[in-house]
Design a protein around this motif. Sequence first.
Motif, PDB file in Angstrom:
ATOM      1  N   ALA A 124       0.835  -1.209   0.000  1.00 43.13           N
ATOM      2  CA  ALA A 124       0.000   0.000   0.000  1.00 43.13           C
ATOM      3  C   ALA A 124       0.864   1.250   0.000  1.00 43.13           C
ATOM      4  CB  ALA A 124      -0.928  -0.010   1.201  1.00 43.13           C
ATOM      5  N   GLY A 125       2.021   1.203   0.671  1.00 45.15           N
ATOM      6  CA  GLY A 125       2.908   2.372   0.737  1.00 45.15           C
ATOM      7  C   GLY A 125       3.545   2.688  -0.600  1.00 45.15           C
ATOM      8  N   SER A 126       3.939   1.657  -1.380  1.00 45.67           N
ATOM      9  CA  SER A 126       4.591   1.907  -2.663  1.00 45.67           C
ATOM     10  C   SER A 126       3.602   2.438  -3.687  1.00 45.67           C
ATOM     11  CB  SER A 126       5.279   0.636  -3.166  1.00 45.67           C
ATOM     12  OG  SER A 126       4.315  -0.362  -3.470  1.00 45.67           O
ATOM     13  N   VAL A 127       2.359   1.965  -3.641  1.00 43.39           N
ATOM     14  CA  VAL A 127       1.339   2.483  -4.554  1.00 43.39           C
ATOM     15  C   VAL A 127       1.042   3.933  -4.226  1.00 43.39           C
ATOM     16  CG1 VAL A 127      -1.062   2.238  -5.277  1.00 43.39           C
ATOM     17  CG2 VAL A 127       0.349   0.217  -4.958  1.00 43.39           C
ATOM     18  N   ALA A 128       0.991   4.235  -2.945  1.00 46.81           N
ATOM     19  CA  ALA A 128       0.737   5.618  -2.546  1.00 46.81           C
ATOM     20  C   ALA A 128       1.885   6.519  -2.971  1.00 46.81           C
ATOM     21  CB  ALA A 128       0.530   5.693  -1.041  1.00 46.81           C
ATOM     22  N   MET A 129       3.126   6.001  -2.958  1.00 48.40           N
ATOM     23  CA  MET A 129       4.301   6.789  -3.350  1.00 48.40           C
ATOM     24  C   MET A 129       4.236   7.119  -4.836  1.00 48.40           C
ATOM     25  SD  MET A 129       6.743   8.329  -2.228  1.00 48.40           S
ATOM     26  CE  MET A 129       8.087   8.024  -1.176  1.00 48.40           C
ATOM     27  N   ARG A 130       3.810   6.164  -5.661  1.00 50.28           N
ATOM     28  CA  ARG A 130       3.695   6.433  -7.092  1.00 50.28           C
ATOM     29  C   ARG A 130       2.638   7.493  -7.349  1.00 50.28           C
ATOM     30  NH1 ARG A 130       3.175   0.833 -10.024  1.00 50.28           N
ATOM     31  NH2 ARG A 130       2.914   0.048  -7.932  1.00 50.28           N
ATOM     32  N   GLY A 131       1.553   7.449  -6.681  1.00 50.76           N
ATOM     33  CA  GLY A 131       0.500   8.445  -6.829  1.00 50.76           C
ATOM     34  C   GLY A 131       0.960   9.816  -6.387  1.00 50.76           C
ATOM     35  N   ARG A 132       1.736   9.878  -5.298  1.00 52.25           N
ATOM     36  CA  ARG A 132       2.252  11.146  -4.796  1.00 52.25           C
ATOM     37  C   ARG A 132       3.277  11.722  -5.781  1.00 52.25           C
ATOM     38  NH1 ARG A 132       4.933  10.793   0.806  1.00 52.25           N
ATOM     39  NH2 ARG A 132       2.998   9.663   1.162  1.00 52.25           N
ATOM     40  N   GLY A 133       4.099  10.881  -6.381  1.00 55.04           N
ATOM     41  CA  GLY A 133       5.097  11.336  -7.370  1.00 55.04           C
ATOM     42  C   GLY A 133       4.430  11.932  -8.594  1.00 55.04           C
ATOM     43  N   ARG A 134       3.336  11.323  -9.008  1.00 49.39           N
ATOM     44  CA  ARG A 134       2.608  11.862 -10.161  1.00 49.39           C
ATOM     45  C   ARG A 134       1.995  13.223  -9.833  1.00 49.39           C
ATOM     46  NH1 ARG A 134      -0.391   6.392 -12.177  1.00 49.39           N
ATOM     47  NH2 ARG A 134       1.456   5.431 -13.091  1.00 49.39           N
ATOM     48  N   ARG A 135       1.497  13.347  -8.628  1.00 47.74           N
ATOM     49  CA  ARG A 135       0.904  14.626  -8.234  1.00 47.74           C
ATOM     50  C   ARG A 135       1.964  15.716  -8.180  1.00 47.74           C
ATOM     51  NH1 ARG A 135      -1.390  12.518  -3.267  1.00 47.74           N
ATOM     52  NH2 ARG A 135      -2.405  10.681  -4.076  1.00 47.74           N
ATOM     53  N   ILE A 136       3.143  15.379  -7.689  1.00 44.98           N
ATOM     54  CA  ILE A 136       4.233  16.367  -7.618  1.00 44.98           C
ATOM     55  C   ILE A 136       4.663  16.773  -9.025  1.00 44.98           C
ATOM     56  CG2 ILE A 136       6.640  16.713  -6.963  1.00 44.98           C
ATOM     57  CD1 ILE A 136       6.047  15.010  -4.473  1.00 44.98           C
ATOM     58  N   ALA A 137       4.787  15.787  -9.927  1.00 44.81           N
ATOM     59  CA  ALA A 137       5.174  16.081 -11.307  1.00 44.81           C
ATOM     60  C   ALA A 137       4.126  16.956 -11.980  1.00 44.81           C
ATOM     61  CB  ALA A 137       5.373  14.786 -12.078  1.00 44.81           C
ATOM     62  N   ALA A 138       2.846  16.656 -11.742  1.00 44.73           N
ATOM     63  CA  ALA A 138       1.769  17.458 -12.333  1.00 44.73           C
ATOM     64  C   ALA A 138       1.794  18.876 -11.781  1.00 44.73           C
ATOM     65  CB  ALA A 138       0.412  16.803 -12.069  1.00 44.73           C
ATOM     66  N   ALA A 139       2.080  19.021 -10.483  1.00 43.94           N
ATOM     67  CA  ALA A 139       2.145  20.355  -9.886  1.00 43.94           C
ATOM     68  C   ALA A 139       3.315  21.148 -10.457  1.00 43.94           C
ATOM     69  CB  ALA A 139       2.258  20.242  -8.364  1.00 43.94           C
ATOM     70  N   CYS A 140       4.454  20.509 -10.654  1.00 39.99           N
ATOM     71  CA  CYS A 140       5.629  21.186 -11.240  1.00 39.99           C
ATOM     72  C   CYS A 140       5.336  21.615 -12.676  1.00 39.99           C
ATOM     73  CB  CYS A 140       6.846  20.276 -11.190  1.00 39.99           C
ATOM     74  SG  CYS A 140       7.495  20.059  -9.518  1.00 39.99           S
ATOM     75  N   LEU A 141       4.696  20.725 -13.431  1.00 36.15           N
ATOM     76  CA  LEU A 141       4.356  21.053 -14.810  1.00 36.15           C
ATOM     77  C   LEU A 141       3.374  22.230 -14.857  1.00 36.15           C
ATOM     78  CD1 LEU A 141       4.575  20.360 -17.797  1.00 36.15           C
ATOM     79  CD2 LEU A 141       2.648  18.803 -17.491  1.00 36.15           C
ATOM     80  N   GLY A 142       2.400  22.244 -13.981  1.00 36.40           N
ATOM     81  CA  GLY A 142       1.443  23.346 -13.923  1.00 36.40           C
ATOM     82  C   GLY A 142       2.118  24.660 -13.567  1.00 36.40           C
ATOM     83  N   ALA A 143       3.051  24.616 -12.618  1.00 35.95           N
ATOM     84  CA  ALA A 143       3.766  25.829 -12.232  1.00 35.95           C
ATOM     85  C   ALA A 143       4.603  26.349 -13.399  1.00 35.95           C
ATOM     86  CB  ALA A 143       4.645  25.560 -11.013  1.00 35.95           C
ATOM     87  N   ALA A 144       5.246  25.438 -14.140  1.00 30.88           N
ATOM     88  CA  ALA A 144       6.060  25.852 -15.287  1.00 30.88           C
ATOM     89  C   ALA A 144       5.183  26.510 -16.355  1.00 30.88           C
ATOM     90  CB  ALA A 144       6.804  24.658 -15.861  1.00 30.88           C
ATOM     91  N   VAL A 145       4.014  25.961 -16.614  1.00 34.44           N
ATOM     92  CA  VAL A 145       3.111  26.531 -17.609  1.00 34.44           C
ATOM     93  C   VAL A 145       2.659  27.917 -17.179  1.00 34.44           C
ATOM     94  CG1 VAL A 145       0.814  26.275 -18.644  1.00 34.44           C
ATOM     95  CG2 VAL A 145       2.361  24.325 -18.547  1.00 34.44           C
ATOM     96  N   LEU A 146       2.352  28.088 -15.907  1.00 35.26           N
ATOM     97  CA  LEU A 146       1.931  29.405 -15.415  1.00 35.26           C
ATOM     98  C   LEU A 146       3.049  30.434 -15.528  1.00 35.26           C
ATOM     99  CD1 LEU A 146      -0.209  28.476 -12.282  1.00 35.26           C
ATOM    100  CD2 LEU A 146      -1.001  29.412 -14.455  1.00 35.26           C
ATOM    101  N   LEU A 147       4.287  30.008 -15.228  1.00 32.05           N
ATOM    102  CA  LEU A 147       5.418  30.933 -15.347  1.00 32.05           C
ATOM    103  C   LEU A 147       5.636  31.360 -16.793  1.00 32.05           C
ATOM    104  CD1 LEU A 147       7.995  29.454 -12.827  1.00 32.05           C
ATOM    105  CD2 LEU A 147       6.791  31.627 -12.672  1.00 32.05           C
ATOM    106  N   LEU A 148       5.557  30.418 -17.720  1.00 32.10           N
ATOM    107  CA  LEU A 148       5.737  30.756 -19.126  1.00 32.10           C
ATOM    108  C   LEU A 148       4.610  31.661 -19.619  1.00 32.10           C
ATOM    109  CD1 LEU A 148       6.996  27.396 -20.640  1.00 32.10           C
ATOM    110  CD2 LEU A 148       8.290  29.494 -20.276  1.00 32.10           C
ATOM    111  N   ALA A 149       3.403  31.418 -19.182  1.00 29.07           N
ATOM    112  CA  ALA A 149       2.283  32.264 -19.602  1.00 29.07           C
ATOM    113  C   ALA A 149       2.434  33.679 -19.050  1.00 29.07           C
ATOM    114  CB  ALA A 149       0.973  31.649 -19.132  1.00 29.07           C
ATOM    115  N   ALA A 150       3.001  33.818 -17.867  1.00 26.82           N
ATOM    116  CA  ALA A 150       3.172  35.138 -17.258  1.00 26.82           C
ATOM    117  C   ALA A 150       4.258  35.938 -17.974  1.00 26.82           C
ATOM    118  CB  ALA A 150       3.505  35.003 -15.778  1.00 26.82           C
ATOM    119  N   CYS A 151       5.201  35.266 -18.646  1.00 24.83           N
ATOM    120  CA  CYS A 151       6.314  35.958 -19.299  1.00 24.83           C
ATOM    121  C   CYS A 151       5.930  36.551 -20.650  1.00 24.83           C
ATOM    122  CB  CYS A 151       7.487  34.992 -19.492  1.00 24.83           C
ATOM    123  SG  CYS A 151       8.272  34.531 -17.934  1.00 24.83           S
ATOM    124  N   GLN A 152       4.849  36.111 -21.218  1.00 24.81           N
ATOM    125  CA  GLN A 152       4.465  36.628 -22.520  1.00 24.81           C
ATOM    126  C   GLN A 152       3.915  38.038 -22.377  1.00 24.81           C
ATOM    127  OE1 GLN A 152       1.796  33.988 -24.451  1.00 24.81           O
ATOM    128  NE2 GLN A 152       3.323  32.409 -24.767  1.00 24.81           N
TER     129      GLN A 152
END
Length: 129
Positions: A10-38
Amino acid sequence: MRPTVLQPTAGSVAMRGRGRRIAAACLGAAVLLLAACQAQPEFRPLTSEAPPPPTFVTVPTDPGCEAARAGYALGRPVAQPLLEELLARTGSGSVRTSAAGEPPPAPADPKRLNLDVDAQGRITAARCG
């Protein structure tokens, strides 16, 4: 001996889900930063205050003086026979010589050939006016 098969816990499955959420949050932050620079385009409404479009004037060509035909005389010393030949070749009504770099004469005459002469008495430029 039986091979050991690793079962996900159960812990390893939860870790994979948490890693995906972190990656999605980083990707979202990068998109927002690029949109703000235009840069946002400047709003410029079309109003009657806009300047009128440029107008083009066709300058009538007067065959009275053709300075391009005086090119053969560049570098040659000024002499009366050369000036007479320049009058005939360029079709100008008169010839004026002046020191190189001197401003053009005050009353411009489109049928006059102006010759710039250097200190040694050689023609350095020819123009009409």
